[in-house]
Design a protein around this motif. Sequence first.
Motif, PDB file in Angstrom:
ATOM      1  N   THR A  43       0.887  -1.167   0.012  1.00  0.00           N
ATOM      2  CA  THR A  43       0.089   0.180  -0.026  1.00  0.00           C
ATOM      3  C   THR A  43       0.775   1.110  -0.172  1.00  0.00           C
ATOM      4  O   THR A  43       0.426   2.355  -0.281  1.00  0.00           O
ATOM      5  CB  THR A  43      -0.945   0.141   1.217  1.00  0.00           C
ATOM      6  OG1 THR A  43      -0.008  -0.039   2.436  1.00  0.00           O
ATOM      7  CG2 THR A  43      -2.032  -1.026   1.129  1.00  0.00           C
ATOM      8  N   ALA A  44       2.126   1.228   0.200  1.00  0.00           N
ATOM      9  CA  ALA A  44       3.034   2.150   0.414  1.00  0.00           C
ATOM     10  C   ALA A  44       3.321   2.767  -1.277  1.00  0.00           C
ATOM     11  O   ALA A  44       3.664   3.952  -1.171  1.00  0.00           O
ATOM     12  CB  ALA A  44       4.650   1.962   0.834  1.00  0.00           C
ATOM     13  N   LEU A  45       3.044   2.108  -2.014  1.00  0.00           N
ATOM     14  CA  LEU A  45       3.179   2.472  -3.694  1.00  0.00           C
ATOM     15  C   LEU A  45       1.787   2.928  -4.063  1.00  0.00           C
ATOM     16  O   LEU A  45       0.907   2.350  -4.059  1.00  0.00           O
ATOM     17  CB  LEU A  45       3.685   1.007  -4.432  1.00  0.00           C
ATOM     18  CG  LEU A  45       5.036   0.240  -3.777  1.00  0.00           C
ATOM     19  CD1 LEU A  45       5.073  -0.782  -4.766  1.00  0.00           C
ATOM     20  CD2 LEU A  45       6.007   1.472  -3.784  1.00  0.00           C
ATOM     21  N   SER A  46       2.123   3.886  -5.079  1.00  0.00           N
ATOM     22  CA  SER A  46       0.760   4.474  -5.878  1.00  0.00           C
ATOM     23  C   SER A  46       0.542   3.114  -6.650  1.00  0.00           C
ATOM     24  O   SER A  46       1.125   2.289  -7.241  1.00  0.00           O
ATOM     25  CB  SER A  46       1.018   5.730  -6.285  1.00  0.00           C
ATOM     26  OG  SER A  46       2.232   5.379  -7.401  1.00  0.00           O
ATOM     27  N   ALA A  47      -0.602   3.559  -7.516  1.00  0.00           N
ATOM     28  CA  ALA A  47      -0.989   2.761  -8.614  1.00  0.00           C
ATOM     29  C   ALA A  47      -0.015   2.560  -9.669  1.00  0.00           C
ATOM     30  O   ALA A  47       0.326   1.649 -10.413  1.00  0.00           O
ATOM     31  CB  ALA A  47      -2.291   3.057  -9.087  1.00  0.00           C
ATOM     32  N   ARG A  48       0.679   4.182 -10.019  1.00  0.00           N
ATOM     33  CA  ARG A  48       1.441   3.937 -11.175  1.00  0.00           C
ATOM     34  C   ARG A  48       2.878   3.376 -10.763  1.00  0.00           C
ATOM     35  O   ARG A  48       3.605   2.631 -11.459  1.00  0.00           O
ATOM     36  CB  ARG A  48       1.890   5.515 -11.323  1.00  0.00           C
ATOM     37  CG  ARG A  48       2.889   5.785 -12.390  1.00  0.00           C
ATOM     38  CD  ARG A  48       2.817   5.011 -13.801  1.00  0.00           C
ATOM     39  NE  ARG A  48       2.073   5.932 -14.611  1.00  0.00           N
ATOM     40  CZ  ARG A  48       1.494   5.682 -16.104  1.00  0.00           C
ATOM     41  NH1 ARG A  48       1.538   4.251 -16.280  1.00  0.00           N
ATOM     42  NH2 ARG A  48       0.969   6.736 -16.744  1.00  0.00           N
ATOM     43  N   GLU A  49       3.254   3.353  -9.450  1.00  0.00           N
ATOM     44  CA  GLU A  49       4.411   2.725  -9.030  1.00  0.00           C
ATOM     45  C   GLU A  49       4.192   1.217  -8.994  1.00  0.00           C
ATOM     46  O   GLU A  49       5.305   0.465  -9.452  1.00  0.00           O
ATOM     47  CB  GLU A  49       4.701   3.269  -7.680  1.00  0.00           C
ATOM     48  CG  GLU A  49       5.443   4.606  -7.562  1.00  0.00           C
ATOM     49  CD  GLU A  49       5.330   5.056  -6.311  1.00  0.00           C
ATOM     50  OE1 GLU A  49       6.215   6.164  -6.272  1.00  0.00           O
ATOM     51  OE2 GLU A  49       4.727   4.557  -5.219  1.00  0.00           O
TER      52      GLU A  49
ATOM     53  N   ILE B 244      12.149   1.672  -4.930  1.00  0.00           N
ATOM     54  CA  ILE B 244      13.206   1.232  -4.030  1.00  0.00           C
ATOM     55  C   ILE B 244      13.285   1.730  -2.708  1.00  0.00           C
ATOM     56  O   ILE B 244      13.584   1.110  -1.840  1.00  0.00           O
ATOM     57  CB  ILE B 244      14.770   1.107  -4.952  1.00  0.00           C
ATOM     58  CG1 ILE B 244      14.605   0.476  -6.104  1.00  0.00           C
ATOM     59  CG2 ILE B 244      15.799   1.091  -4.023  1.00  0.00           C
ATOM     60  CD1 ILE B 244      15.597   0.604  -7.257  1.00  0.00           C
ATOM     61  N   SER B 245      13.253   3.120  -2.874  1.00  0.00           N
ATOM     62  CA  SER B 245      13.459   3.901  -1.353  1.00  0.00           C
ATOM     63  C   SER B 245      12.455   3.516  -0.481  1.00  0.00           C
ATOM     64  O   SER B 245      12.218   3.196   0.748  1.00  0.00           O
ATOM     65  CB  SER B 245      13.685   5.558  -1.770  1.00  0.00           C
ATOM     66  OG  SER B 245      13.558   6.136  -0.567  1.00  0.00           O
ATOM     67  N   LYS B 246      11.035   3.449  -1.175  1.00  0.00           N
ATOM     68  CA  LYS B 246       9.658   3.483  -0.328  1.00  0.00           C
ATOM     69  C   LYS B 246       9.766   2.026   0.445  1.00  0.00           C
ATOM     70  O   LYS B 246       9.243   1.736   1.282  1.00  0.00           O
ATOM     71  CB  LYS B 246       8.474   3.474  -1.273  1.00  0.00           C
ATOM     72  CG  LYS B 246       8.258   4.844  -1.512  1.00  0.00           C
ATOM     73  CD  LYS B 246       6.743   4.952  -2.236  1.00  0.00           C
ATOM     74  CE  LYS B 246       6.270   6.505  -2.397  1.00  0.00           C
ATOM     75  NZ  LYS B 246       4.940   6.299  -2.956  1.00  0.00           N
ATOM     76  N   LEU B 247      10.409   1.125  -0.550  1.00  0.00           N
ATOM     77  CA  LEU B 247      10.431  -0.454   0.147  1.00  0.00           C
ATOM     78  C   LEU B 247      11.564  -0.772   0.915  1.00  0.00           C
ATOM     79  O   LEU B 247      11.623  -1.700   1.103  1.00  0.00           O
ATOM     80  CB  LEU B 247      10.449  -1.379  -0.948  1.00  0.00           C
ATOM     81  CG  LEU B 247       9.217  -1.287  -2.042  1.00  0.00           C
ATOM     82  CD1 LEU B 247       9.008  -2.295  -3.298  1.00  0.00           C
ATOM     83  CD2 LEU B 247       7.825  -1.493  -1.162  1.00  0.00           C
ATOM     84  N   GLY B 248      12.428   0.237   1.083  1.00  0.00           N
ATOM     85  CA  GLY B 248      13.557  -0.070   1.873  1.00  0.00           C
ATOM     86  C   GLY B 248      14.686  -0.873   1.396  1.00  0.00           C
ATOM     87  O   GLY B 248      15.183  -1.699   1.961  1.00  0.00           O
ATOM     88  N   LEU B 249      14.595  -0.909   0.016  1.00  0.00           N
ATOM     89  CA  LEU B 249      15.585  -1.962  -0.773  1.00  0.00           C
ATOM     90  C   LEU B 249      16.810  -1.223  -1.301  1.00  0.00           C
ATOM     91  O   LEU B 249      16.989  -0.079  -1.039  1.00  0.00           O
ATOM     92  CB  LEU B 249      14.726  -2.848  -1.736  1.00  0.00           C
ATOM     93  CG  LEU B 249      13.391  -3.453  -1.260  1.00  0.00           C
ATOM     94  CD1 LEU B 249      12.795  -3.898  -2.482  1.00  0.00           C
ATOM     95  CD2 LEU B 249      13.924  -4.429  -0.373  1.00  0.00           C
TER      96      LEU B 249
ATOM     97  N   ILE C 177      16.875  -4.996  -8.617  1.00  0.00           N
ATOM     98  CA  ILE C 177      16.959  -6.503  -8.734  1.00  0.00           C
ATOM     99  C   ILE C 177      15.999  -6.893  -7.331  1.00  0.00           C
ATOM    100  O   ILE C 177      15.119  -7.895  -7.516  1.00  0.00           O
ATOM    101  CB  ILE C 177      18.306  -7.221  -8.491  1.00  0.00           C
ATOM    102  CG1 ILE C 177      18.940  -7.050  -9.555  1.00  0.00           C
ATOM    103  CG2 ILE C 177      18.272  -8.711  -8.180  1.00  0.00           C
ATOM    104  CD1 ILE C 177      20.650  -7.460  -9.795  1.00  0.00           C
ATOM    105  N   GLN C 178      16.309  -6.435  -6.321  1.00  0.00           N
ATOM    106  CA  GLN C 178      15.585  -6.564  -4.790  1.00  0.00           C
ATOM    107  C   GLN C 178      14.112  -6.148  -5.248  1.00  0.00           C
ATOM    108  O   GLN C 178      13.260  -6.864  -4.495  1.00  0.00           O
ATOM    109  CB  GLN C 178      16.155  -6.162  -3.868  1.00  0.00           C
ATOM    110  CG  GLN C 178      17.598  -6.492  -3.348  1.00  0.00           C
ATOM    111  CD  GLN C 178      18.151  -5.974  -1.928  1.00  0.00           C
ATOM    112  OE1 GLN C 178      17.720  -4.963  -1.635  1.00  0.00           O
ATOM    113  NE2 GLN C 178      19.255  -6.532  -1.449  1.00  0.00           N
ATOM    114  N   ALA C 179      13.903  -5.045  -5.800  1.00  0.00           N
ATOM    115  CA  ALA C 179      12.515  -4.575  -5.948  1.00  0.00           C
ATOM    116  C   ALA C 179      11.632  -5.591  -6.905  1.00  0.00           C
ATOM    117  O   ALA C 179      10.601  -6.033  -6.496  1.00  0.00           O
ATOM    118  CB  ALA C 179      12.612  -3.205  -6.418  1.00  0.00           C
TER     119      ALA C 179
END
Length: 215
Positions: free
Chosen positions: A150-156, A191-196, A200-202
């Motif tokens: 849910t931290a990501l927008s629809a576009r992301e 990548i920043s929002k997910l703390g990765l 590749i990790q994303a």
Amino acid sequence: MSEITVFIVDDHALVRHGLRAFLQTQKDVTVVGEAENGKQAVHELRARGTTQTLPDVVLMDLVMPELDGVGAISTLHTELPDLKIVALSSFSETERVHAALQAGATGYLLKNSDPEEISAAIRSAQRDQVHLDPAVARVLARSMRTSPATALSAREREVLALVAQGNSNQEIADALFISERTARTHVSHIISKLGLSSRIQAALWAIKQGIVTIS
């Protein structure tokens, strides 16, 4: 079919000769140079960069004298950011894989990989796509922490799905009718929002969370 140029870095002559012999069987691949340690590789590739003769892909061993693979990858990624480097190792420990990817590697292969896996990694890197040995991908997937989608927008989420399918920033831009710069910005924010620490990790996170499935 365009030619793919490859530079091999490994401190064992037998490994270098074996890789060269195999790659010579690939009609679209040409080995253009070798180095026996990270220091020599940085020196040679830095010189090639000044004459516009950089290889398309570097196969980089991680455990070497003088300067190890992670150090060489980090230096080259800083000085020659467009250079595609695939880490080559006998080890799949999480810490070693993370170190190589964070240094700037665009892929990670194990030395016991099938020849087809090596070919696939080289071609993926040349297309600016990531490639992980399946065993390495499993190790990374297990080690990743869960972050809320849910931290990501629809576009992301759209962008992330395309990243997980192996698309480059330009291919993402073409698919979504946005600029390459906007696509690159979306990937950085994801990548920043997910703390990765890498795309590749994303991509692995997206697969693990069911945002995209890989057949």
